[in-house]
Design a protein around this motif. Structure first.
Motif, short mmCIF file in Angstrom:
data_model
loop_
_atom_site.label_atom_id
_atom_site.label_comp_id
_atom_site.label_asym_id
_atom_site.label_seq_id
_atom_site.Cartn_x
_atom_site.Cartn_y
_atom_site.Cartn_z
N PHE A 203 -33.60 78.36 -79.60
CA PHE A 203 -33.37 78.85 -78.24
C PHE A 203 -34.73 78.93 -77.57
O PHE A 203 -35.54 79.81 -77.87
CB PHE A 203 -32.67 80.21 -78.28
CG PHE A 203 -31.30 80.12 -78.89
CD1 PHE A 203 -30.19 79.84 -78.10
CD2 PHE A 203 -31.12 80.25 -80.27
CE1 PHE A 203 -28.93 79.73 -78.66
CE2 PHE A 203 -29.87 80.13 -80.84
CZ PHE A 203 -28.76 79.86 -80.04
N GLU A 207 -33.17 78.37 -72.58
CA GLU A 207 -31.92 79.07 -72.92
C GLU A 207 -32.01 80.56 -72.60
O GLU A 207 -31.01 81.17 -72.21
CB GLU A 207 -31.57 78.87 -74.40
CG GLU A 207 -30.95 77.52 -74.73
CD GLU A 207 -31.93 76.37 -74.64
OE1 GLU A 207 -33.10 76.55 -75.07
OE2 GLU A 207 -31.56 75.29 -74.14
N LYS A 210 -31.31 80.71 -69.03
CA LYS A 210 -29.95 80.31 -68.70
C LYS A 210 -28.91 81.37 -69.08
O LYS A 210 -28.05 81.72 -68.28
CB LYS A 210 -29.64 79.00 -69.45
CG LYS A 210 -28.29 78.40 -69.17
CD LYS A 210 -28.23 76.99 -69.76
CE LYS A 210 -26.86 76.36 -69.55
NZ LYS A 210 -26.85 74.97 -70.07
N TYR A 211 -29.03 81.89 -70.31
CA TYR A 211 -27.99 82.80 -70.82
C TYR A 211 -28.38 84.26 -70.78
O TYR A 211 -27.53 85.14 -70.92
CB TYR A 211 -27.65 82.44 -72.27
CG TYR A 211 -27.15 81.03 -72.44
CD1 TYR A 211 -25.89 80.66 -71.95
CD2 TYR A 211 -27.93 80.07 -73.08
CE1 TYR A 211 -25.43 79.35 -72.11
CE2 TYR A 211 -27.47 78.77 -73.25
CZ TYR A 211 -26.22 78.42 -72.75
OH TYR A 211 -25.77 77.14 -72.90
N GLY A 212 -29.67 84.53 -70.67
CA GLY A 212 -30.13 85.92 -70.80
C GLY A 212 -30.38 86.22 -72.27
O GLY A 212 -29.78 85.61 -73.17
N ARG A 215 -27.25 87.29 -74.75
CA ARG A 215 -26.43 86.21 -75.28
C ARG A 215 -27.21 85.36 -76.29
O ARG A 215 -26.67 84.91 -77.30
CB ARG A 215 -25.94 85.31 -74.13
CG ARG A 215 -24.78 85.87 -73.35
CD ARG A 215 -23.46 85.72 -74.12
NE ARG A 215 -23.03 84.32 -74.29
CZ ARG A 215 -22.55 83.82 -75.43
NH1 ARG A 215 -22.44 84.58 -76.51
NH2 ARG A 215 -22.16 82.56 -75.50
N VAL A 216 -28.49 85.15 -75.99
CA VAL A 216 -29.30 84.31 -76.88
C VAL A 216 -29.38 84.92 -78.28
O VAL A 216 -29.19 84.24 -79.29
CB VAL A 216 -30.71 84.06 -76.29
CG1 VAL A 216 -31.69 83.59 -77.36
CG2 VAL A 216 -30.63 83.04 -75.15
N MET A 219 -26.01 84.50 -79.98
CA MET A 219 -25.78 83.12 -80.42
C MET A 219 -26.68 82.76 -81.60
O MET A 219 -26.25 82.06 -82.52
CB MET A 219 -26.03 82.15 -79.25
CG MET A 219 -24.97 82.22 -78.17
SD MET A 219 -25.14 80.90 -76.91
CE MET A 219 -26.55 81.45 -75.99
#
Ligand SMILES: NC(=[NH2+])NCCC[C@H](N)C(=O)O
Ligand SMILES: [Mn+2]
Ligand SMILES: [Mn+2]
Length: 313
Positions: A203, A207, A210-212, A215-216, A219
């Motif tokens: 990540f 990323e 993009k996701y914060g 979330r990273v 994930m």
């Protein structure tokens, strides 16, 4: 008092601070002073205040190998020195983990993680590694441009690249699917290729944008630790943070993690209760002005506290 979440550690919950004043994996002097500054800033007491029993009996002493007797092997610089030091660190960290203590290794340069992660994996072969860094540190003897071994520890742990007899003690103990990166933004061409070819999940800052960060991290853990039951080794290079947050480091790269994003990663990993070992690397108090040094050392201490249970409320 114990708000400490720990699934693998017996009582009393014990940390072993492993200070590693070592700079041989890269050329800039001063990174060996990182652990001394972190401890002098009061890290041991701060961890005790979180409810830990903390062992610290002075910084690790390394044997001297003069550069005269340590010529490069291929491009690798100080190879024998780095190998011997990391082997020693692997034994110390391995012994702590085996005895149910949580080693907190203070670097020093990131080549040391070859030792710390080897030590963790000896007791926990299924442990996963969360590597937080601007860099992937996954060059092999063939791909390295700089020859600095702090840019290479992950490839040794994965067993990539040609075998180098001087490093034969490093076992290819880490599987690519048990490794995940957060914060990347400065990779060599050869490293990008290695990540792709080995399907290693990473990540980057893209990323994170993009996701914060929430979330990273979720994930990242879903990938390496889908059932949230495997031990976690967190290896945190302070240069993952933006240079405005952590200026005193040898290879700063702009566009990094904010203060909160860095701490969030540590807090979220603490919340899993699965942390078994922690590295904080690449604090170099010789780089930048005194106020920047103080800022970097302070943030280093607070990242460690966050990973070890400090909460905001
Ligand atoms: N631990 C670090 N700060 N590593 C920086 C590595 C930089 C570069 N990729 C190299 O291999 O030389
Ligand atoms: Mn780095
Ligand atoms: Mn690094």
């Amino acid at each position: 008092m114990s708000a400490l979440i720990t699934k693998f550690l017996p009582n009393p919950k014990t940390i072993a601070v492993v200070g590693c004043p070592f700079s041989g994996g890269q050329p800039k002097l001063g990174v060996d002073k990182g652990p001394i500054h972190l401890v002098e800033a009061g890290l041991v007491t701060q961890l005790e205040e979180l409810g830990w029993h903390v062992l610290f009996d002075g910084h690790h002493q390394f044997e001297e190998i003069s550069t005269a007797s340590d010529p490069p092997i291929g491009k690798l610089k100080n190879p024998r020195l780095v190998s011997r030091v990391c082997e020693g660190v692997a034994n110390v960290v391995g012994e702590h983990v085996r005895n149910g203590r949580l080693p907190v290794t203070l670097g020093g340069d990131h080549s040391l993680a070859m030792g710390t992660i080897s030590g963790t994996l000896k007791s926990y072969p299924d442990a996963c590694v969360v590597w937080v860094d601007a860099h992937a540190d996954i060059n092999t003897a063939e791909t390295t441009v700089s020859g600095n071994i702090h840019g290479m520890p992950v490839s040794f742990l994965l067993g990539l690249g040609v075998e180098i007899p001087e490093f034969s003690w490093v076992k290819p103990s880490l599987k690519p699917e048990r490794l995940v990166y957060i914060g990347l933004r400065d990779l060599d061409a050869g490293e990008k290729k290695i990540l792709k070819e080995n399907n290693i999940r990473a990540f980057s800052m893209h990323e994170v944008d993009k996701y914060g960060i929430g979330r990273v991290v979720e994930m990242a853990l879903d990938h390496v630790n889908p059932n949230r039951d495997l031990p976690i080794h967190l290896s945190f290079d302070v240069d993952a943070l933006d240079p405005s947050v952590a200026p005193s480091t040898g290879t700063p790269v702009r566009g990094g993690l904010t203060f909160r994003e860095g701490h969030y990663i540590c807090e979220a990993i603490h919340e899993t209760g699965l942390l078994v070992a922690l590295d904080l690397m690449e604090v170099n108090p010789s780089l930048a002005d005194p106020e920047s040094v103080r800022q970097t050392v302070t943030v280093g201490c607070s990242l460690v506290r966050s990973a070890l249970g400090e909460s905001l409320l």
